[in-house]
Design a protein around this motif. Sequence first.
Motif, PDB file in Angstrom:
ATOM      1  N   SER A  21       0.819  -1.216   0.000  1.00 27.97           N
ATOM      2  CA  SER A  21       0.000   0.000   0.000  1.00 27.97           C
ATOM      3  C   SER A  21       0.851   1.262   0.000  1.00 27.97           C
ATOM      4  N   ILE A  22       1.984   1.250   0.688  1.00 30.39           N
ATOM      5  CA  ILE A  22       2.825   2.453   0.795  1.00 30.39           C
ATOM      6  C   ILE A  22       3.246   2.974  -0.579  1.00 30.39           C
ATOM      7  N   PRO A  23       3.799   2.129  -1.486  1.00 28.61           N
ATOM      8  CA  PRO A  23       4.169   2.682  -2.802  1.00 28.61           C
ATOM      9  C   PRO A  23       2.980   3.182  -3.600  1.00 28.61           C
ATOM     10  N   ASN A  24       1.826   2.548  -3.442  1.00 28.36           N
ATOM     11  CA  ASN A  24       0.634   3.022  -4.158  1.00 28.36           C
ATOM     12  C   ASN A  24       0.241   4.424  -3.697  1.00 28.36           C
ATOM     13  N   TYR A  25       0.311   4.666  -2.392  1.00 30.86           N
ATOM     14  CA  TYR A  25      -0.032   5.990  -1.873  1.00 30.86           C
ATOM     15  C   TYR A  25       0.993   7.038  -2.302  1.00 30.86           C
ATOM     16  N   ILE A  26       2.273   6.670  -2.303  1.00 33.44           N
ATOM     17  CA  ILE A  26       3.301   7.613  -2.743  1.00 33.44           C
ATOM     18  C   ILE A  26       3.055   8.023  -4.196  1.00 33.44           C
ATOM     19  N   PHE A  27       2.764   7.037  -5.031  1.00 38.83           N
ATOM     20  CA  PHE A  27       2.521   7.330  -6.437  1.00 38.83           C
ATOM     21  C   PHE A  27       1.228   8.125  -6.622  1.00 38.83           C
ATOM     22  N   THR A  28       0.197   7.814  -5.832  1.00 40.25           N
ATOM     23  CA  THR A  28      -1.064   8.556  -5.931  1.00 40.25           C
ATOM     24  C   THR A  28      -0.879  10.010  -5.521  1.00 40.25           C
ATOM     25  N   GLU A  29      -0.134  10.237  -4.427  1.00 45.78           N
ATOM     26  CA  GLU A  29       0.130  11.614  -3.985  1.00 45.78           C
ATOM     27  C   GLU A  29       0.885  12.394  -5.044  1.00 45.78           C
ATOM     28  N   ALA A  30       1.899  11.736  -5.654  1.00 41.45           N
ATOM     29  CA  ALA A  30       2.675  12.409  -6.696  1.00 41.45           C
ATOM     30  C   ALA A  30       1.803  12.717  -7.913  1.00 41.45           C
ATOM     31  N   SER A  64      -0.583  15.680  -7.039  1.00 39.13           N
ATOM     32  CA  SER A  64       0.152  16.941  -6.983  1.00 39.13           C
ATOM     33  C   SER A  64       0.599  17.376  -8.374  1.00 39.13           C
ATOM     34  N   PHE A  65       0.965  16.420  -9.203  1.00 40.53           N
ATOM     35  CA  PHE A  65       1.369  16.746 -10.571  1.00 40.53           C
ATOM     36  C   PHE A  65       0.203  17.332 -11.364  1.00 40.53           C
ATOM     37  N   LEU A  66      -1.018  16.813 -11.104  1.00 38.06           N
ATOM     38  CA  LEU A  66      -2.198  17.320 -11.795  1.00 38.06           C
ATOM     39  C   LEU A  66      -2.732  18.607 -11.185  1.00 38.06           C
ATOM     40  N   GLY A  67      -2.130  19.055 -10.089  1.00 37.60           N
ATOM     41  CA  GLY A  67      -2.588  20.270  -9.436  1.00 37.60           C
ATOM     42  C   GLY A  67      -3.722  20.061  -8.463  1.00 37.60           C
ATOM     43  N   LEU A  68      -4.037  18.789  -8.122  1.00 38.86           N
ATOM     44  CA  LEU A  68      -5.135  18.484  -7.212  1.00 38.86           C
ATOM     45  C   LEU A  68      -4.658  18.038  -5.847  1.00 38.86           C
ATOM     46  N   GLY A  69      -3.344  17.910  -5.666  1.00 36.86           N
ATOM     47  CA  GLY A  69      -2.795  17.474  -4.393  1.00 36.86           C
ATOM     48  C   GLY A  69      -2.183  18.638  -3.635  1.00 36.86           C
ATOM     49  N   LEU A  70      -1.026  18.385  -3.049  1.00 31.95           N
ATOM     50  CA  LEU A  70      -0.333  19.436  -2.310  1.00 31.95           C
ATOM     51  C   LEU A  70       0.245  20.473  -3.267  1.00 31.95           C
ATOM     52  N   LYS A  71       0.395  21.685  -2.778  1.00 30.25           N
ATOM     53  CA  LYS A  71       0.940  22.772  -3.587  1.00 30.25           C
ATOM     54  C   LYS A  71       1.945  23.561  -2.766  1.00 30.25           C
ATOM     55  N   ASP A  72       2.737  24.384  -3.464  1.00 32.13           N
ATOM     56  CA  ASP A  72       3.681  25.267  -2.781  1.00 32.13           C
ATOM     57  C   ASP A  72       2.939  26.109  -1.745  1.00 32.13           C
ATOM     58  N   PRO A  73       3.554  26.355  -0.587  1.00 30.58           N
ATOM     59  CA  PRO A  73       4.962  26.114  -0.226  1.00 30.58           C
ATOM     60  C   PRO A  73       5.259  24.721   0.313  1.00 30.58           C
ATOM     61  N   VAL A  74       4.270  23.836   0.341  1.00 27.35           N
ATOM     62  CA  VAL A  74       4.531  22.464   0.785  1.00 27.35           C
ATOM     63  C   VAL A  74       5.424  21.763  -0.243  1.00 27.35           C
ATOM     64  N   ILE A  75       6.392  21.013   0.239  1.00 19.25           N
ATOM     65  CA  ILE A  75       7.333  20.332  -0.647  1.00 19.25           C
ATOM     66  C   ILE A  75       7.038  18.836  -0.613  1.00 19.25           C
ATOM     67  N   SER A  76       6.767  18.253  -1.771  1.00 20.58           N
ATOM     68  CA  SER A  76       6.622  16.812  -1.927  1.00 20.58           C
ATOM     69  C   SER A  76       7.160  16.435  -3.295  1.00 20.58           C
ATOM     70  N   GLY A 129       5.614  15.036  -5.701  1.00 22.26           N
ATOM     71  CA  GLY A 129       4.657  15.428  -6.723  1.00 22.26           C
ATOM     72  C   GLY A 129       4.728  16.912  -7.040  1.00 22.26           C
ATOM     73  N   VAL A 130       4.905  17.739  -6.007  1.00 20.49           N
ATOM     74  CA  VAL A 130       5.028  19.185  -6.217  1.00 20.49           C
ATOM     75  C   VAL A 130       6.292  19.497  -7.011  1.00 20.49           C
ATOM     76  N   LEU A 131       7.402  18.830  -6.687  1.00 17.81           N
ATOM     77  CA  LEU A 131       8.662  19.066  -7.403  1.00 17.81           C
ATOM     78  C   LEU A 131       8.566  18.619  -8.855  1.00 17.81           C
ATOM     79  N   ILE A 132       7.906  17.494  -9.092  1.00 13.74           N
ATOM     80  CA  ILE A 132       7.727  17.029 -10.474  1.00 13.74           C
ATOM     81  C   ILE A 132       6.837  17.987 -11.252  1.00 13.74           C
ATOM     82  N   SER A 133       5.808  18.505 -10.596  1.00 18.46           N
ATOM     83  CA  SER A 133       4.935  19.473 -11.256  1.00 18.46           C
ATOM     84  C   SER A 133       5.690  20.754 -11.592  1.00 18.46           C
ATOM     85  N   ASN A 134       6.534  21.224 -10.675  1.00 16.12           N
ATOM     86  CA  ASN A 134       7.331  22.420 -10.955  1.00 16.12           C
ATOM     87  C   ASN A 134       8.343  22.174 -12.064  1.00 16.12           C
ATOM     88  N   GLY A 135       8.941  20.990 -12.067  1.00 20.87           N
ATOM     89  CA  GLY A 135       9.910  20.670 -13.101  1.00 20.87           C
ATOM     90  C   GLY A 135       9.284  20.492 -14.472  1.00 20.87           C
TER      91      GLY A 135
END
Length: 305
Positions: free
Chosen positions: A231-240, A243-255, A257-263
Motif C-alpha cells: 500500500s505504501i508505494p501506491n499511496y506515494i505514487f497517488t500523492e505524486a 500533486s502533478f495534476l494540481g489536485l494534491g499538495l501545492k507550494d509552499p509544501v514540498i513533496s 509530486g510538487v517538485l515534479i509538477s514544478n519541473g
Amino acid sequence: MEELTAAKFKRVDRSRFDTDAMVRPTVTYWQDAWRRLKKNPVAVFAMLLLILCFLLMALGPVINGQEYVKINALMKNKGASAEHWFGTDFLGRDLFCRVWVGARASLAVALGCTAIQIVVGSAYGGIMAYFGGWIDEVMMRIVEILTSMPSLLLTMLVMMVMGNNLIALLFAMCMTSWCGTARHMRGMIMQLRESEYVMAAETLGANPAWIIAKHLVPNTLSILILNVATSIPNYIFTEASLSFLGLGLKDPVISLGVLISNGQSVLDLYPSQIFFPALVLCIIVLGFNLLGDGLRDALDPRLRQ
C-alpha cells in the motif's frame, strides 16, 4: 533361508551418540520468515535500497551543507555541480535538499494513509466476520457501494471541495482504500473464528472485542504486513500524481509530486529539475514493490520448511 538368531546381532553402545544434537531446533514462524527473506537477494537489495533512501530523507538537507528554502537568484536553474549535486530550481534553491525533503513528506502521507487503511479495514472486516448474519450482510453492502465508485473521481472531488491541504489529501486517499483490507480480513477471520482456541474463549465468556483483538487480528499479521508493504508505494505514487495534476499538495509544501509538477513547467529547458524527483520517486516505489514481493514469499506458510 537363513534363520535370524540373537547371536547374529551386535549390541550398539548408545552413549556414543549425542541425542541432543539429533533434535531439530525449534524455529518459530517469524524466525523462519526472516530466514527465507534474507535468502532472497532481490528482497535484501530492496531493503538496503530503502534504508539508504530513509537515511537520505533524514540527513539529505544537511549532507551537502545547503538550505532547501534559501532563495539565490544568482544560482537559479543551474545544472548539477559539486556545490549543488542535483542543481537548483527556478528560484535558485538547492534541488538535492528539496528532493529528499519532498520524499519525506510523500512518505509521511503514505504512512498516514496506510495506518488509517489498516486500522479501519481490520476493525471493519473483523466485525463483519465475527458477528456474521445480517450485520455481515449490511456492512458488506456498504463496502460494495463504496468500491463501485471511481476512487480517483472521489479523491478529485474531495480535494476540490476541501482544498489542497494535508488533511484533505489524507481523507480523500483513504475514503475507499480500506475496503480491500476489510475484505481480506473478513475472509481470514471467517476461517479463524472456527478455531478451537476461539471457541474456548467464547465458552469462557470472553468479550467479542477482546477475542477479535487478542486472538483473531494477531493471526492475520502476515496479511497485514504484506498489505502495508504494497500500500505504501501506491499511496506515494497517488500523492505524486495528484500533486502533478494540481489536485494534491501545492507550494509552499514540498513533496515529490510538487517538485515534479514544478519541473514539468521547465522540462524543455531544464530537464534535470523533473528528472531527479522522478528518479527518486521511481526508486522508492520500486524498493517497496520488490520488498513486498519478497515478503509475500517469506510470509507464505505453505513455503515454510
